[in-house]
Write an enzyme that holds these catalytic residues in place. Structure first.
Site, PDB file in Angstrom:
ATOM      1  N   ASP A 411       0.684  -1.350  -0.044  1.00 18.84           N
ATOM      2  CA  ASP A 411      -0.032   0.462  -0.219  1.00 18.84           C
ATOM      3  C   ASP A 411       0.684   1.845  -0.289  1.00 18.84           C
ATOM      4  O   ASP A 411       0.529   2.649  -0.476  1.00 18.84           O
ATOM      5  CB  ASP A 411      -1.190   0.076   1.017  1.00 18.84           C
ATOM      6  CG  ASP A 411      -1.483  -0.872   1.256  1.00 18.84           C
ATOM      7  OD1 ASP A 411      -1.505  -1.595   0.278  1.00 18.84           O
ATOM      8  OD2 ASP A 411      -2.725  -1.323   2.552  1.00 18.84           O
TER       9      ASP A 411
HETATM   10  P1  NAP Z   1       0.898  -4.120   3.090  1.00 21.12           P
HETATM   11  O1  NAP Z   1       0.597  -2.830   2.842  1.00 21.12           O
HETATM   12  O2  NAP Z   1       0.220  -4.634   4.069  1.00 21.12           O
HETATM   13  O3  NAP Z   1       1.915  -4.928   2.306  1.00 21.12           O
HETATM   14  C1  NAP Z   1       2.441  -6.386   2.752  1.00 21.12           C
HETATM   15  C2  NAP Z   1       3.298  -7.139   1.321  1.00 21.12           C
HETATM   16  O4  NAP Z   1       4.264  -7.957   2.020  1.00 21.12           O
HETATM   17  C3  NAP Z   1       1.692  -7.694   1.466  1.00 21.12           C
HETATM   18  O5  NAP Z   1       1.170  -7.386  -0.202  1.00 21.12           O
HETATM   19  C4  NAP Z   1       2.272  -9.459   1.321  1.00 21.12           C
HETATM   20  O6  NAP Z   1       2.357  -9.726  -0.086  1.00 21.12           O
HETATM   21  C5  NAP Z   1       4.416  -8.864   1.154  1.00 21.12           C
HETATM   22  N1  NAP Z   1       4.186 -10.313   1.855  1.00 21.12           N
HETATM   23  C6  NAP Z   1       4.090 -10.243   3.133  1.00 21.12           C
HETATM   24  N2  NAP Z   1       4.399 -11.442   3.818  1.00 21.12           N
HETATM   25  C7  NAP Z   1       5.836 -11.917   2.878  1.00 21.12           C
HETATM   26  C8  NAP Z   1       7.010 -12.401   3.554  1.00 21.12           C
HETATM   27  N3  NAP Z   1       6.722 -13.292   3.555  1.00 21.12           N
HETATM   28  N4  NAP Z   1       7.472 -12.415   1.276  1.00 21.12           N
HETATM   29  C9  NAP Z   1       7.925 -10.932   1.144  1.00 21.12           C
HETATM   30  N5  NAP Z   1       6.734 -10.549   1.320  1.00 21.12           N
HETATM   31  C10 NAP Z   1       5.629 -11.112   1.912  1.00 21.12           C
HETATM   32  O7  NAP Z   1       2.527  -3.088   3.680  1.00 21.12           O
HETATM   33  P2  NAP Z   1       3.095  -1.830   4.100  1.00 21.12           P
HETATM   34  O8  NAP Z   1       3.164  -1.434   2.698  1.00 21.12           O
HETATM   35  O9  NAP Z   1       4.248  -1.800   4.954  1.00 21.12           O
HETATM   36  O10 NAP Z   1       1.806  -0.838   3.930  1.00 21.12           O
HETATM   37  C11 NAP Z   1       1.758  -1.223   5.459  1.00 21.12           C
HETATM   38  C12 NAP Z   1      -0.236  -1.064   5.577  1.00 21.12           C
HETATM   39  O11 NAP Z   1      -0.638  -1.197   6.947  1.00 21.12           O
HETATM   40  C13 NAP Z   1      -0.778   0.510   5.178  1.00 21.12           C
HETATM   41  O12 NAP Z   1      -1.675   0.569   4.292  1.00 21.12           O
HETATM   42  C14 NAP Z   1      -0.955   1.124   6.114  1.00 21.12           C
HETATM   43  O13 NAP Z   1      -1.413   1.651   6.581  1.00 21.12           O
HETATM   44  C15 NAP Z   1      -1.899  -0.378   7.397  1.00 21.12           C
HETATM   45  N6  NAP Z   1      -1.084   0.016   8.679  1.00 21.12           N
HETATM   46  C16 NAP Z   1      -0.128   0.799   9.103  1.00 21.12           C
HETATM   47  C17 NAP Z   1       0.194   0.618  10.857  1.00 21.12           C
HETATM   48  C18 NAP Z   1       1.451   1.384  11.111  1.00 21.12           C
HETATM   49  O14 NAP Z   1       1.541   2.464  12.007  1.00 21.12           O
HETATM   50  N7  NAP Z   1       2.375   0.955  10.395  1.00 21.12           N
HETATM   51  C19 NAP Z   1      -1.282   0.669  11.276  1.00 21.12           C
HETATM   52  C20 NAP Z   1      -2.336   0.525  10.889  1.00 21.12           C
HETATM   53  C21 NAP Z   1      -2.819   0.208   9.350  1.00 21.12           C
HETATM   54  P3  NAP Z   1       2.066 -11.485  -0.942  1.00 21.12           P
HETATM   55  O15 NAP Z   1       1.159 -12.092   0.047  1.00 21.12           O
HETATM   56  O16 NAP Z   1       1.848 -11.579  -2.600  1.00 21.12           O
HETATM   57  O17 NAP Z   1       3.803 -11.905  -0.255  1.00 21.12           O
END
Ligand code: NAP
Length: 504
Positions: A411
């Protein structure tokens, strides 16, 4: 314990100098407040964060030790219970310290949000317990004091039960949100009912049965509010409960006329509020949207509208291209934490650096599942802080970088956030990875990110997918770069043209 209270020159001396004890308690509160606030300030930079945590820890220790001094000023009728009460306090301390030490040492970095949820729930529970002692101990005081105590009880109880539900959701013990028609209306009725019961407690100046109903209702409300919220929103919810817990503690501090509690509560409350607002802002959402919108559970089907195709490449090819690049920006995300690949990543980075590649890390404020998730992960692997950049500081560098390597992030690099008004991520600030000449994305397959949407970055001409678990892929990349030998020859990289040839 008797020697402490009833006998001994020291005890007598202390009892005769209760003014001095009061003075020490106040001074300790002041010192603790300074340590907590200064520690918090230090936590704002990765360079000083560790020191900040230690300073705040000392602050807590000072307050805890100073609170034992209250034992010397207790009223005459309470002295009979002093030994048992002090023993209980020491036992609780030993248990709490032992449990915190053990869980802190053994917790997996991916399970941190769960741990924070539990600790936070305990803070809320402690605040509610203090309020309960005040209410049921018959020391409710005047109506203002009763209202403040009831507020502390309400907020502390909601935080306790809500945090437990948040923990269960994060830990996968509750898989589905609890929803039914008219749920918000029922919640509002329960809330209004609690205000009515609270008014009854004030009118009856602390009725025990009404007080008990109030606590049960407040605990139920925490469950009812948190139940319908999607599991993915739990980090924001925990942060909000953290702020509320601080507020409850500050209110208890007012009830007990304890400045240290008031200050600590206000610091936690304001820091938690700021964190909640920052997280919501970084996701381009309002806190009410997080609480009431069921976001994160709705998978928006928009793949058909994305042009282009996915172009997988081997880990070896991507590694070779980066080895011959001039500059590489790495974007870590939740998948890096899930794969526990941070050590391998830094090993790979060191190989690139040894070959003269300029490597930087770009951290999105909400990358991962809790604030600072990626910073902690990279710090654990020993990545120097000066390689790590925040979104605003690095976003302009993507267009001049040769390669962006996205590892388990989704994301936070989705360009739809800039252009697609129908996307749930629309408006969220993103890392401008798509502007880089060449992008590699490591992920296992077609899994979506937290927002549940497809990512158009993956389909762009300049993007290649490297499929596999992040740790396995990085191991292959390390092997590939090692296989090229230790050239360290500056002329063998840093030319975008050379890099392009390697990619081709
Ligand atoms: P993300 O959008 O959740 O994407 C994570 C990606 O990692 C997934 O598409 C997944 O695809 C891949 N993945 C999972 N396990 C894996 C592995 N073992 N090896 C390789 N790839 C792997 O993560 P992000 O880009 O870090 O974004 C964070 C999201 O969380 C945001 O939408 C944010 O708003 C939300 N959030 C964050 C917080 C905070 O404080 N940080 C709080 C609330 C919400 P595959 O399944 O295809 O591998």
């Amino acid at each position: 314990m008797n020697w402490i209270i009833d006998h001994g020159d020291l005890t007598d001396w202390i009892m005769r100098h209760s003014d001095l004890m009061g003075w020490i308690i106040n001074l300790s509160g002041l010192a603790a407040a300074f340590l907590l606030i200064y520690g918090l300030k230090q936590m704002s930079s990765p360079v000083t964060a560790r020191r900040g945590v230690v300073l705040a820890g000392w602050g807590m220790l000072v307050v805890v030790l100073a609170s034992f001094l209250y034992a010397f000023g207790v009223e005459a009728d309470a002295k009979a219970h002093l030994t048992i009460n002090l023993s209980l306090a020491v036992a609780a301390l030993v248990l709490g310290l032992g449990w915190a030490w053990w869980t802190g040492r053994t917790v997996a970095i991916t399970a941190m949000p769960q741990m924070v949820a539990l600790y936070n729930g305990m803070g809320g529970g402690a605040a509610a317990a203090i309020a309960a002692v005040e209410l049921f101990g018959g020391r409710g005081g005047d109506s203002v004091a009763l209202v403040v105590t009831l507020l502390g009880a309400l907020i502390g109880s909601v935080s306790l039960s809500g945090s437990i539900v948040a923990w269960a959701k994060l830990d996968g013990r509750i898989q589905k949100p609890w929803r039914y028609r008219g749920q918000k209306f029922v919640n509002a009725i329960v809330f209004l009912g609690l205000i009515g019961v609270g008014a009854g407690v004030v009118a009856a100046t602390g009725g025990a049965i009404l007080g008990a109903i109030f606590f049960v209702g407040a605990l139920a409300l925490g469950v009812m509010i948190t139940g319908p919220i999607g599991g993915a929103d739990m980090p924001v919810v925990i942060s909000l409960y953290n702020a509320l817990t601080g507020l409850a503690v500050a209110l208890d501090g007012y009830t007990l006329q304890n400045p240290a509690l008031m200050i600590a509560g206000m610091v936690v409350g304001s820091a938690g509020t700021l964190l909640t607002l920052l997280m919501a802002k970084a996701m381009n959402r309002s806190v009410s949207n997080v609480l009431f919108s069921n976001f994160g559970d709705v998978a928006v089907e928009q793949q058909g509208s994305i042009k282009g195709r996915l172009k997988p490449v081997e880990a070896t090819d991507a590694a070779v291209a980066m080895r011959y690049a001039g500059s590489v920006i790495i974007v870590p995300g939740y998948g890096l934490a899930a794969a526990q690949a941070q050590q391998k990543l830094y090993e790979f980075v060191k190989l690139l650096q040894a070959a003269g590649v300029d490597v930087k890390f770009a951290i999105h404020p909400v990358a991962g599942r809790m604030p600072g998730h990626m910073d902690v992960l990279l710090a654990e692997a020993g990545v120097p802080y000066d390689l790590i950049y925040e979104l605003d500081d690095i976003n302009d560098d993507f267009k001049s970088a040769d390669v962006s390597l996205v590892i388990g992030a989704n994301d936070v690099v989705n360009p739809a956030a800039r252009t697609d008004k129908t996307s749930p991520v629309y408006g969220m600030p993103i890392l401008n990875v798509d502007q880089t000449r060449q992008v590699y994305v490591i992920k296992r397959g077609a899994g979506r990110g937290y927002a549940g949407v497809e990512n158009e970055l993956f389909y762009k001409d300049n993007c290649n997918m490297v499929y596999g678990d992040a740790k396995t892929v990085l191991e292959r990349m390390i092997e590939a770069v090692r296989g090229l030998g230790d050239s360290g020859d500056e002329s063998s990289h840093s030319s975008p043209a050379g890099m392009k040839e390697a990619v081709a």
